[in-house]
Design a protein around this motif. Structure first.
Motif, PDB file in Angstrom:
ATOM      1  N   LEU A   1       2.545  -5.246  -8.521  1.00  0.00           N
ATOM      2  CA  LEU A   1       1.597  -4.137  -8.588  1.00  0.00           C
ATOM      3  C   LEU A   1       2.068  -3.094  -9.600  1.00  0.00           C
ATOM      4  O   LEU A   1       1.280  -2.615 -10.431  1.00  0.00           O
ATOM      5  CB  LEU A   1       1.452  -3.499  -7.212  1.00  0.00           C
ATOM      6  N   TYR A   2       3.352  -2.754  -9.535  1.00  0.00           N
ATOM      7  CA  TYR A   2       3.866  -1.726 -10.440  1.00  0.00           C
ATOM      8  C   TYR A   2       3.755  -2.172 -11.898  1.00  0.00           C
ATOM      9  O   TYR A   2       3.317  -1.408 -12.765  1.00  0.00           O
ATOM     10  CB  TYR A   2       5.323  -1.411 -10.106  1.00  0.00           C
ATOM     11  N   LYS A   3       4.144  -3.403 -12.158  1.00  0.00           N
ATOM     12  CA  LYS A   3       4.115  -3.910 -13.528  1.00  0.00           C
ATOM     13  C   LYS A   3       2.675  -4.003 -14.069  1.00  0.00           C
ATOM     14  O   LYS A   3       2.420  -3.743 -15.251  1.00  0.00           O
ATOM     15  CB  LYS A   3       4.790  -5.282 -13.586  1.00  0.00           C
TER      16      LYS A   3
ATOM     17  N   ASP B   1       5.254   9.831 -12.339  1.00  0.00           N
ATOM     18  CA  ASP B   1       5.432  10.632 -13.551  1.00  0.00           C
ATOM     19  C   ASP B   1       6.817  11.274 -13.597  1.00  0.00           C
ATOM     20  O   ASP B   1       7.228  11.793 -14.638  1.00  0.00           O
ATOM     21  CB  ASP B   1       4.360  11.724 -13.637  1.00  0.00           C
ATOM     22  N   ARG B   2       7.560  11.197 -12.468  1.00  0.00           N
ATOM     23  CA  ARG B   2       8.906  11.788 -12.419  1.00  0.00           C
ATOM     24  C   ARG B   2       9.991  10.782 -12.067  1.00  0.00           C
ATOM     25  O   ARG B   2      11.158  11.034 -12.316  1.00  0.00           O
ATOM     26  CB  ARG B   2       8.933  12.913 -11.377  1.00  0.00           C
ATOM     27  N   VAL B   3       9.617   9.652 -11.493  1.00  0.00           N
ATOM     28  CA  VAL B   3      10.588   8.630 -11.099  1.00  0.00           C
ATOM     29  C   VAL B   3      10.483   7.445 -12.045  1.00  0.00           C
ATOM     30  O   VAL B   3       9.417   6.849 -12.172  1.00  0.00           O
ATOM     31  CB  VAL B   3      10.349   8.168  -9.644  1.00  0.00           C
ATOM     32  N   LEU B   4      11.591   7.108 -12.699  1.00  0.00           N
ATOM     33  CA  LEU B   4      11.576   6.006 -13.656  1.00  0.00           C
ATOM     34  C   LEU B   4      12.228   4.739 -13.115  1.00  0.00           C
ATOM     35  O   LEU B   4      12.000   3.654 -13.638  1.00  0.00           O
ATOM     36  CB  LEU B   4      12.279   6.427 -14.953  1.00  0.00           C
ATOM     37  N   TYR B   5      13.048   4.860 -12.094  1.00  0.00           N
ATOM     38  CA  TYR B   5      13.727   3.691 -11.523  1.00  0.00           C
ATOM     39  C   TYR B   5      13.355   3.572 -10.046  1.00  0.00           C
ATOM     40  O   TYR B   5      13.641   4.467  -9.248  1.00  0.00           O
ATOM     41  CB  TYR B   5      15.248   3.803 -11.686  1.00  0.00           C
ATOM     42  N   TRP B   6      12.745   2.459  -9.705  1.00  0.00           N
ATOM     43  CA  TRP B   6      12.288   2.214  -8.335  1.00  0.00           C
ATOM     44  C   TRP B   6      13.083   1.085  -7.711  1.00  0.00           C
ATOM     45  O   TRP B   6      13.180  -0.002  -8.272  1.00  0.00           O
ATOM     46  CB  TRP B   6      10.807   1.835  -8.326  1.00  0.00           C
TER      47      TRP B   6
ATOM     48  N   ALA C   1       0.839  -1.203   0.000  1.00  0.00           N
ATOM     49  CA  ALA C   1       0.000   0.000   0.000  1.00  0.00           C
ATOM     50  C   ALA C   1       0.873   1.251   0.000  1.00  0.00           C
ATOM     51  O   ALA C   1       0.586   2.233  -0.697  1.00  0.00           O
ATOM     52  CB  ALA C   1      -0.927  -0.009   1.207  1.00  0.00           C
ATOM     53  N   TYR C   2       1.955   1.210   0.780  1.00  0.00           N
ATOM     54  CA  TYR C   2       2.886   2.340   0.814  1.00  0.00           C
ATOM     55  C   TYR C   2       3.542   2.539  -0.552  1.00  0.00           C
ATOM     56  O   TYR C   2       3.664   3.663  -1.050  1.00  0.00           O
ATOM     57  CB  TYR C   2       3.947   2.095   1.884  1.00  0.00           C
ATOM     58  N   ALA C   3       3.957   1.417  -1.171  1.00  0.00           N
ATOM     59  CA  ALA C   3       4.593   1.495  -2.489  1.00  0.00           C
ATOM     60  C   ALA C   3       3.630   2.093  -3.509  1.00  0.00           C
ATOM     61  O   ALA C   3       4.036   2.891  -4.372  1.00  0.00           O
ATOM     62  CB  ALA C   3       5.054   0.110  -2.936  1.00  0.00           C
ATOM     63  N   GLU C   4       2.349   1.732  -3.422  1.00  0.00           N
ATOM     64  CA  GLU C   4       1.397   2.259  -4.401  1.00  0.00           C
ATOM     65  C   GLU C   4       1.239   3.765  -4.279  1.00  0.00           C
ATOM     66  O   GLU C   4       1.094   4.471  -5.282  1.00  0.00           O
ATOM     67  CB  GLU C   4       0.035   1.581  -4.270  1.00  0.00           C
ATOM     68  N   VAL C   5       1.282   4.274  -3.060  1.00  0.00           N
ATOM     69  CA  VAL C   5       1.222   5.731  -2.876  1.00  0.00           C
ATOM     70  C   VAL C   5       2.387   6.387  -3.606  1.00  0.00           C
ATOM     71  O   VAL C   5       2.225   7.402  -4.299  1.00  0.00           O
ATOM     72  CB  VAL C   5       1.254   6.097  -1.379  1.00  0.00           C
ATOM     73  N   CYS C   6       3.568   5.790  -3.488  1.00  0.00           N
ATOM     74  CA  CYS C   6       4.753   6.335  -4.161  1.00  0.00           C
ATOM     75  C   CYS C   6       4.611   6.247  -5.678  1.00  0.00           C
ATOM     76  O   CYS C   6       4.909   7.212  -6.393  1.00  0.00           O
ATOM     77  CB  CYS C   6       6.011   5.585  -3.711  1.00  0.00           C
ATOM     78  N   PHE C   7       4.168   5.093  -6.182  1.00  0.00           N
ATOM     79  CA  PHE C   7       3.982   4.934  -7.626  1.00  0.00           C
ATOM     80  C   PHE C   7       2.993   5.969  -8.166  1.00  0.00           C
ATOM     81  O   PHE C   7       3.223   6.598  -9.212  1.00  0.00           O
ATOM     82  CB  PHE C   7       3.471   3.532  -7.960  1.00  0.00           C
TER      83      PHE C   7
ATOM     84  N   LYS D   1       1.935   2.741 -18.328  1.00  0.00           N
ATOM     85  CA  LYS D   1       1.726   4.172 -18.522  1.00  0.00           C
ATOM     86  C   LYS D   1       2.971   4.983 -18.202  1.00  0.00           C
ATOM     87  O   LYS D   1       3.327   5.918 -18.925  1.00  0.00           O
ATOM     88  CB  LYS D   1       0.560   4.639 -17.649  1.00  0.00           C
ATOM     89  N   GLN D   2       3.652   4.612 -17.119  1.00  0.00           N
ATOM     90  CA  GLN D   2       4.788   5.406 -16.659  1.00  0.00           C
ATOM     91  C   GLN D   2       6.104   5.018 -17.317  1.00  0.00           C
ATOM     92  O   GLN D   2       7.066   5.783 -17.278  1.00  0.00           O
ATOM     93  CB  GLN D   2       4.903   5.303 -15.135  1.00  0.00           C
ATOM     94  N   GLN D   3       6.163   3.804 -17.880  1.00  0.00           N
ATOM     95  CA  GLN D   3       7.360   3.337 -18.602  1.00  0.00           C
ATOM     96  C   GLN D   3       8.606   3.321 -17.720  1.00  0.00           C
ATOM     97  O   GLN D   3       9.711   3.637 -18.174  1.00  0.00           O
ATOM     98  CB  GLN D   3       7.607   4.207 -19.835  1.00  0.00           C
TER      99      GLN D   3
END
Length: 386
Positions: free
Chosen positions: A155-157, A92-97, A81-87, A163-165
């Motif tokens: 979740l990210y994938k 739109d500004r972070v490409l590498y997590w 849930a915390y990671a989703e808030v960050c995503f 969308k965010q690439q």
């Protein structure tokens, strides 16, 4: 060009534009947690982190006691849930997590020897912990970190990557073990160290399970993946961050396997002999310059031989509060004058070299003498005026 000749050449001069690094290869530097580089726990809306609490007031003992009195059998923080808030907020500004940094060191330090939060350990492996079990908890913590990482990655994938690439991965601490002697025992010990330290996480991430030697030595204390969990963890990354600082020598210590109660290090059954790292606090650091030159040269050599490396981050950009020894170690390219009320920064010789390298200019150590005199004079004048 051979590895040896490359190192000799790098020790003399090196410029980024002289070598065929890919156009998208990045050279950078890093600091780390806000606690280490910023401090200011209660300014501008910042609140205490686990490191603020650990370093200044111990582990949340009162809270833990309240949980015991309440009768809680478990307590969790929902990582996904915390990671989703960050995503959602920063994608739109972070490409590498990176989901977790140096997870293997975190679990050994925090759940085995107890020198970092959450400071859980048990005697005789850790002597200053109020609670914990060094024999089992490191493996349990690592297992759940892998599961938490894989859930966040999935979740990210599924929801954001299209969308965010962007890309998602995890960072592993990886000093490189070499056998102390050429005996069969030490050679096997070096491989065992790789399996325990690196394979502990990379095995599940690449193959879906732990290395066989870990299963053998740890036994039932090592959690097992269900079939669904194995499939979930396997391949749950776009990249792997490798945090490498030094090489170590390993000697076989199979005698530790005879202990009735063992921790991670006893299960690994090796004696580690560490090498010196560059951490001096002066502005004159030619040793660090040679280290960076050799490392970048070796990285290029690896890429020529097929390594799919995408970037190099020097640790660290400036001197900061090191988690294990405070201000005693100074790994930065920039020196921070702790005697100055404004904490003035001064570039070390290594900062000048790295800057020249990134700008496509070469600066060998002989040509850096005048630069060194200049920065030493600047620092001296600053201190005399205070």
């Amino acid at each position: 060009m051979s590895f040896h000749s490359l190192l000799v050449f790098c020790a003399e001069t090196l410029s980024r534009h002289e070598f065929p690094f890919p156009p998208d290869f990045v050279f950078r530097s890093g600091t780390t947690t806000a606690y280490q580089s910023e401090g200011a726990a209660f300014q501008d809306g910042r609140t205490a982190s686990i490191w603020d609490t650990f370093a200044h007031a111990g582990l949340f003992l009162e809270d833990v006691q309240l949980m015991v009195e309440t009768g809680l059998e478990a307590y969790r923080r929902d990582f996904t849930a915390y990671a989703e808030v960050c995503f959602r907020e920063f994608g739109d500004r972070v490409l590498y997590w990176t989901t977790v940094n140096e997870a293997n060191i975190f679990v050994v330090g925090g759940y085995d020897i107890g020198i970092i939060p959450p400071q859980r350990c048990s005697s005789p492996f850790g002597m200053k912990c109020a609670v914990g079990n060094s024999s089992t908890e490191p493996y349990i913590a690592a297992h759940h970190i892998l599961l938490a990482h894989s859930l966040a990655a999935r979740l990210y994938k599924k929801k954001y990557q299209g969308k965010q690439q962007g890309f998602i991965g995890i960072n592993v601490y990886a000093y490189w073990p070499l056998p102390y002697t050429n005996t069969t025992e030490d050679v096997i010990a070096a491989q065992r160290t790789k399996d325990f330290l690196i394979g502990w996480f990379m095995g599940p991430l690449v193959f879906g399970d732990y290395p066989d030697i870990m299963k053998k030595n740890v036994g039932t204390r090592l959690p097992a993946f269900t079939k669904i969990e194995s499939e979930q963890v396997k391949g749950s990354f776009d990249f792997i961050g490798v945090n490498h600082y030094t090489t170590i020598y390993t000697r076989d210590k199979s005698s530790s396997l005879k202990m009735d109660t063992r921790d991670f290090n006893a299960d690994m059954a090796v004696k580690l002999i560490c090498q010196r790292t560059w951490k001096n606090a002066t502005l004159s650091d030619p040793g660090r310059v040679k280290y960076i030159q050799s490392f970048i040269g070796s990285l290029l050599d690896a890429m020529r031989n097929g390594s799919n490396a995408r970037g190099y981050f020097y640790w660290s950009f400036m001197d900061l509060f090191e988690l294990l020894d405070g201000y005693e170690s100074c790994y930065g390219l920039y020196y921070v004058d702790l005697n100055d009320k404004d904490l003035k920064r001064y570039p070390k010789l290594s900062a000048h070299w790295y800057s020249n390298f990134l700008k496509g200019q070469s600066m060998n150590l002989n040509g850096a003498t005048e630069v060194q005199k200049m920065i030493d004079s600047t620092l001296s004048q600053s201190h005399s005026s205070q």
